[in-house]
Design an enzyme around this catalytic site. Structure first.
Site, PDB file in Angstrom:
ATOM      1  N   LYS A  13      -5.497 -84.809 -51.012  1.00 26.77           N
ATOM      2  CA  LYS A  13      -5.907 -85.961 -51.824  1.00 26.77           C
ATOM      3  C   LYS A  13      -7.425 -85.955 -52.026  1.00 26.77           C
ATOM      4  O   LYS A  13      -7.916 -86.065 -53.136  1.00 26.77           O
ATOM      5  CB  LYS A  13      -5.503 -87.293 -51.140  1.00 26.77           C
ATOM      6  CG  LYS A  13      -4.014 -87.440 -50.905  1.00 26.77           C
ATOM      7  CD  LYS A  13      -3.661 -88.793 -50.304  1.00 26.77           C
ATOM      8  CE  LYS A  13      -4.220 -89.034 -48.907  1.00 26.77           C
ATOM      9  NZ  LYS A  13      -3.681 -88.130 -47.865  1.00 26.77           N
ATOM     10  N   ARG A  88      -0.811 -97.585 -49.192  1.00 29.16           N
ATOM     11  CA  ARG A  88      -0.041 -96.812 -48.216  1.00 29.16           C
ATOM     12  C   ARG A  88       1.131 -97.580 -47.649  1.00 29.16           C
ATOM     13  O   ARG A  88       1.839 -97.043 -46.795  1.00 29.16           O
ATOM     14  CB  ARG A  88      -0.953 -96.476 -47.032  1.00 29.16           C
ATOM     15  CG  ARG A  88      -1.660 -95.176 -47.148  1.00 29.16           C
ATOM     16  CD  ARG A  88      -2.772 -95.268 -46.132  1.00 29.16           C
ATOM     17  NE  ARG A  88      -2.828 -94.123 -45.295  1.00 29.16           N
ATOM     18  CZ  ARG A  88      -3.765 -93.179 -45.436  1.00 29.16           C
ATOM     19  NH1 ARG A  88      -4.633 -93.237 -46.391  1.00 29.16           N
ATOM     20  NH2 ARG A  88      -3.800 -92.201 -44.598  1.00 29.16           N
ATOM     21  N   ARG A 127      -9.446 -78.100 -40.521  1.00 26.45           N
ATOM     22  CA  ARG A 127     -10.348 -78.784 -41.467  1.00 26.45           C
ATOM     23  C   ARG A 127     -11.722 -79.079 -40.871  1.00 26.45           C
ATOM     24  O   ARG A 127     -11.848 -79.507 -39.732  1.00 26.45           O
ATOM     25  CB  ARG A 127      -9.710 -80.100 -41.927  1.00 26.45           C
ATOM     26  CG  ARG A 127     -10.667 -80.927 -42.779  1.00 26.45           C
ATOM     27  CD  ARG A 127      -9.974 -82.043 -43.496  1.00 26.45           C
ATOM     28  NE  ARG A 127      -9.403 -83.017 -42.603  1.00 26.45           N
ATOM     29  CZ  ARG A 127      -8.765 -84.094 -43.016  1.00 26.45           C
ATOM     30  NH1 ARG A 127      -8.598 -84.319 -44.306  1.00 26.45           N
ATOM     31  NH2 ARG A 127      -8.269 -84.944 -42.151  1.00 26.45           N
ATOM     32  N   ARG A 160     -12.731 -84.207 -37.751  1.00 28.40           N
ATOM     33  CA  ARG A 160     -12.382 -85.613 -37.562  1.00 28.40           C
ATOM     34  C   ARG A 160     -11.681 -85.826 -36.226  1.00 28.40           C
ATOM     35  O   ARG A 160     -10.890 -84.997 -35.799  1.00 28.40           O
ATOM     36  CB  ARG A 160     -11.474 -86.080 -38.707  1.00 28.40           C
ATOM     37  CG  ARG A 160     -12.238 -86.784 -39.797  1.00 28.40           C
ATOM     38  CD  ARG A 160     -11.451 -86.996 -41.059  1.00 28.40           C
ATOM     39  NE  ARG A 160     -10.154 -87.638 -40.882  1.00 28.40           N
ATOM     40  CZ  ARG A 160      -9.349 -87.938 -41.896  1.00 28.40           C
ATOM     41  NH1 ARG A 160      -9.705 -87.661 -43.131  1.00 28.40           N
ATOM     42  NH2 ARG A 160      -8.181 -88.506 -41.665  1.00 28.40           N
ATOM     43  N   ARG A 171       0.249 -89.424 -37.485  1.00 27.67           N
ATOM     44  CA  ARG A 171      -0.069 -89.757 -38.882  1.00 27.67           C
ATOM     45  C   ARG A 171       1.044 -89.313 -39.828  1.00 27.67           C
ATOM     46  O   ARG A 171       1.379 -90.020 -40.776  1.00 27.67           O
ATOM     47  CB  ARG A 171      -1.404 -89.110 -39.286  1.00 27.67           C
ATOM     48  CG  ARG A 171      -2.610 -89.813 -38.656  1.00 27.67           C
ATOM     49  CD  ARG A 171      -3.835 -88.914 -38.585  1.00 27.67           C
ATOM     50  NE  ARG A 171      -4.289 -88.434 -39.867  1.00 27.67           N
ATOM     51  CZ  ARG A 171      -4.991 -87.305 -40.029  1.00 27.67           C
ATOM     52  NH1 ARG A 171      -5.293 -86.542 -38.984  1.00 27.67           N
ATOM     53  NH2 ARG A 171      -5.375 -86.941 -41.234  1.00 27.67           N
TER      54      ARG A 171
HETATM   55  P1  AP5 Z   1      -7.889 -82.922 -47.692  1.00 23.26           P
HETATM   56  O1  AP5 Z   1      -8.196 -82.874 -49.153  1.00 23.26           O
HETATM   57  O2  AP5 Z   1      -8.961 -83.348 -46.763  1.00 23.26           O
HETATM   58  O3  AP5 Z   1      -6.531 -83.772 -47.453  1.00 23.26           O
HETATM   59  P2  AP5 Z   1      -6.242 -85.335 -47.559  1.00 23.26           P
HETATM   60  O4  AP5 Z   1      -4.950 -85.494 -48.306  1.00 23.26           O
HETATM   61  O5  AP5 Z   1      -7.426 -86.056 -48.074  1.00 23.26           O
HETATM   62  O6  AP5 Z   1      -5.937 -85.633 -46.044  1.00 23.26           O
HETATM   63  P3  AP5 Z   1      -6.489 -86.779 -45.056  1.00 23.26           P
HETATM   64  O7  AP5 Z   1      -6.323 -86.269 -43.669  1.00 23.26           O
HETATM   65  O8  AP5 Z   1      -7.835 -87.232 -45.478  1.00 23.26           O
HETATM   66  O9  AP5 Z   1      -5.438 -87.884 -45.324  1.00 23.26           O
HETATM   67  P4  AP5 Z   1      -5.155 -89.092 -44.430  1.00 23.26           P
HETATM   68  O10 AP5 Z   1      -4.307 -89.829 -45.376  1.00 23.26           O
HETATM   69  O11 AP5 Z   1      -4.567 -88.827 -43.122  1.00 23.26           O
HETATM   70  O12 AP5 Z   1      -6.610 -89.644 -44.059  1.00 23.26           O
HETATM   71  P5  AP5 Z   1      -7.452 -90.879 -44.584  1.00 23.26           P
HETATM   72  O13 AP5 Z   1      -8.863 -90.547 -44.414  1.00 23.26           O
HETATM   73  O14 AP5 Z   1      -6.966 -91.302 -45.912  1.00 23.26           O
HETATM   74  O15 AP5 Z   1      -7.343 -81.469 -47.275  1.00 23.26           O
HETATM   75  C1  AP5 Z   1      -6.943 -81.213 -45.935  1.00 23.26           C
HETATM   76  C2  AP5 Z   1      -7.355 -79.787 -45.526  1.00 23.26           C
HETATM   77  O16 AP5 Z   1      -6.602 -78.844 -46.288  1.00 23.26           O
HETATM   78  C3  AP5 Z   1      -8.830 -79.440 -45.781  1.00 23.26           C
HETATM   79  O17 AP5 Z   1      -9.281 -78.609 -44.752  1.00 23.26           O
HETATM   80  C4  AP5 Z   1      -8.806 -78.698 -47.118  1.00 23.26           C
HETATM   81  O18 AP5 Z   1      -9.881 -77.780 -47.244  1.00 23.26           O
HETATM   82  C5  AP5 Z   1      -7.453 -77.979 -47.039  1.00 23.26           C
HETATM   83  N1  AP5 Z   1      -6.817 -77.785 -48.340  1.00 23.26           N
HETATM   84  C6  AP5 Z   1      -6.809 -78.638 -49.402  1.00 23.26           C
HETATM   85  N2  AP5 Z   1      -6.108 -78.130 -50.432  1.00 23.26           N
HETATM   86  C7  AP5 Z   1      -5.624 -76.930 -49.997  1.00 23.26           C
HETATM   87  C8  AP5 Z   1      -4.807 -75.920 -50.592  1.00 23.26           C
HETATM   88  N3  AP5 Z   1      -4.352 -76.040 -51.847  1.00 23.26           N
HETATM   89  N4  AP5 Z   1      -4.504 -74.826 -49.850  1.00 23.26           N
HETATM   90  C9  AP5 Z   1      -4.979 -74.688 -48.568  1.00 23.26           C
HETATM   91  N5  AP5 Z   1      -5.753 -75.600 -47.950  1.00 23.26           N
HETATM   92  C10 AP5 Z   1      -6.066 -76.712 -48.658  1.00 23.26           C
HETATM   93  O19 AP5 Z   1      -7.045 -92.001 -43.541  1.00 23.26           O
HETATM   94  C11 AP5 Z   1      -7.428 -91.923 -42.185  1.00 23.26           C
HETATM   95  C12 AP5 Z   1      -6.987 -93.166 -41.448  1.00 23.26           C
HETATM   96  O20 AP5 Z   1      -7.628 -94.320 -42.014  1.00 23.26           O
HETATM   97  C13 AP5 Z   1      -5.493 -93.487 -41.498  1.00 23.26           C
HETATM   98  O21 AP5 Z   1      -4.774 -92.796 -40.506  1.00 23.26           O
HETATM   99  C14 AP5 Z   1      -5.512 -94.996 -41.271  1.00 23.26           C
HETATM  100  O22 AP5 Z   1      -5.703 -95.295 -39.917  1.00 23.26           O
HETATM  101  C15 AP5 Z   1      -6.751 -95.441 -42.036  1.00 23.26           C
HETATM  102  N6  AP5 Z   1      -6.452 -95.778 -43.428  1.00 23.26           N
HETATM  103  C16 AP5 Z   1      -6.939 -95.164 -44.546  1.00 23.26           C
HETATM  104  N7  AP5 Z   1      -6.427 -95.732 -45.659  1.00 23.26           N
HETATM  105  C17 AP5 Z   1      -5.604 -96.723 -45.235  1.00 23.26           C
HETATM  106  C18 AP5 Z   1      -4.766 -97.660 -45.904  1.00 23.26           C
HETATM  107  N8  AP5 Z   1      -4.660 -97.676 -47.241  1.00 23.26           N
HETATM  108  N9  AP5 Z   1      -4.064 -98.537 -45.146  1.00 23.26           N
HETATM  109  C19 AP5 Z   1      -4.166 -98.545 -43.796  1.00 23.26           C
HETATM  110  N10 AP5 Z   1      -4.910 -97.672 -43.099  1.00 23.26           N
HETATM  111  C20 AP5 Z   1      -5.629 -96.773 -43.814  1.00 23.26           C
HETATM  112 MG    MG Z   2      -8.758 -87.490 -47.273  1.00 24.86          MG
END
Ligand code: AP5
Ligand code: MG
Ligand code: ZN
Length: 221
Positions: A13, A88, A127, A160, A171
């Site tokens: 994402k 979410r 990552r 992270r 997660r």
């Molecule tokens: P990356 O692009 O970083 O993936 P992502 O989908 O952004 O994954 P996140 O871990 O950020 O998602 P998340 O939903 O767990 O975390 P968030 O910060 O939103 O890519 C991942 C890796 O893969 C990287 O190393 C990249 O280089 C690699 N990659 C990418 N594309 C690739 C490809 N095509 N091939 C190979 N490798 C590839 O949330 C964190 C926490 O915050 C949650 O757990 C929760 O506690 C809280 N939170 C956030 N939003 C909410 C909400 N709306 N409601 C409640 N709690 C929330």
């Molecule tokens: Mg992210």
């Protein structure tokens, strides 16, 4: 234009939203980044969010919805936004629909980036993220030119706290239980396109841009 990027942790994402937002001149709003920023600043919101994030659980809806609605009301969001990691839960999706409807607006596209759980585990385990500009790297799939240093801004790369196997599993469980029902919710509105999130990053970006350009029957602008 309002675009939602839906996908499991590690689906790409953040990687894709940064590029697509630049291309379409939209603001990129990531609730996870906002919570991490609040933690870094040591605000009350950040401390509260930390309790949940370190366990891999969702931050409560009231807190998250209030933060997001305030953010998308700011001037840099006037041309539209890509929402990365929000909504979410069904309650968040309904709160967003309601708030947009009050301004005679609506979500235009929902892009569901689909990736298998085994691949997600590999991605999150390797990552590294830039402290300054948040660009994500991967030790195998997309390493930086110099180890530990961001190609774009020379910032320091870090891993992270929630990218450890136990928390990654938690997660993924939360995604399947609480966020996956949104696939159905948005399919019913006719706005959702499922995009294969595996393969080269440039190919995936093209798939997303095609889905947005082609449009869906339910879109209203
Ligand atoms: P990356 O692009 O970083 O993936 P992502 O989908 O952004 O994954 P996140 O871990 O950020 O998602 P998340 O939903 O767990 O975390 P968030 O910060 O939103 O890519 C991942 C890796 O893969 C990287 O190393 C990249 O280089 C690699 N990659 C990418 N594309 C690739 C490809 N095509 N091939 C190979 N490798 C590839 O949330 C964190 C926490 O915050 C949650 O757990 C929760 O506690 C809280 N939170 C956030 N939003 C909410 C909400 N709306 N409601 C409640 N709690 C929330
Ligand atoms: Mg992210
Ligand atoms: Zn950087």
């Amino acid at each position: 234009m309002y675009v939602v990027f839906l996908g499991a942790p590690g689906a790409g994402k953040g990687t894709q939203a940064a590029e697509v937002a630049k291309e379409l001149q939209l603001a990129h709003i990531a609730t996870g980044d906002m919570f991490r920023d609040a933690q870094k600043k040591g605000t009350a919101l950040g401390m509260k969010a930390k309790e949940y994030m370190e366990k891999g659980q969702l931050v409560p809806d009231e807190i998250t919805v209030a933060m997001l609605l305030e953010r998308i009301g700011q001037a840099d969001c006037a041309q539209g936004v890509i929402l990365d990691g929000f909504p979410r839960t069904l309650a968040q999706a309904e709160a967003l629909d309601k708030a947009l409807a009050q301004q005679k607006k609506a979500i235009d596209y929902v892009i569901y980036i689909k990736v298998a759980d085994t691949e997600l585990m590999k991605r999150l385990g390797g990552r590294w993220i830039c402290r300054k500009c948040q660009t994500p790297y991967h030790e195998v799939a997309s390493p930086p030119k110099v180890k530990g240093v961001c190609d774009k801004c020379s910032g320091e790369l870090y891993q992270r706290a929630d990218d450890v196997p136990e928390t990654i599993k938690a997660r993924l469980g939360v995604f399947h239980a609480q966020t996956a029902p949104l696939i159905d919710y948005y399919t019913k509105t006719g706005k959702l396109t499922e995009v294969n999130g595996e393969g080269g990053m440039t190919d995936i970006r093209k798939r997303i841009l095609d889905a947005i350009k082609k449009g869906k029957p339910g879109r209203n602008r």
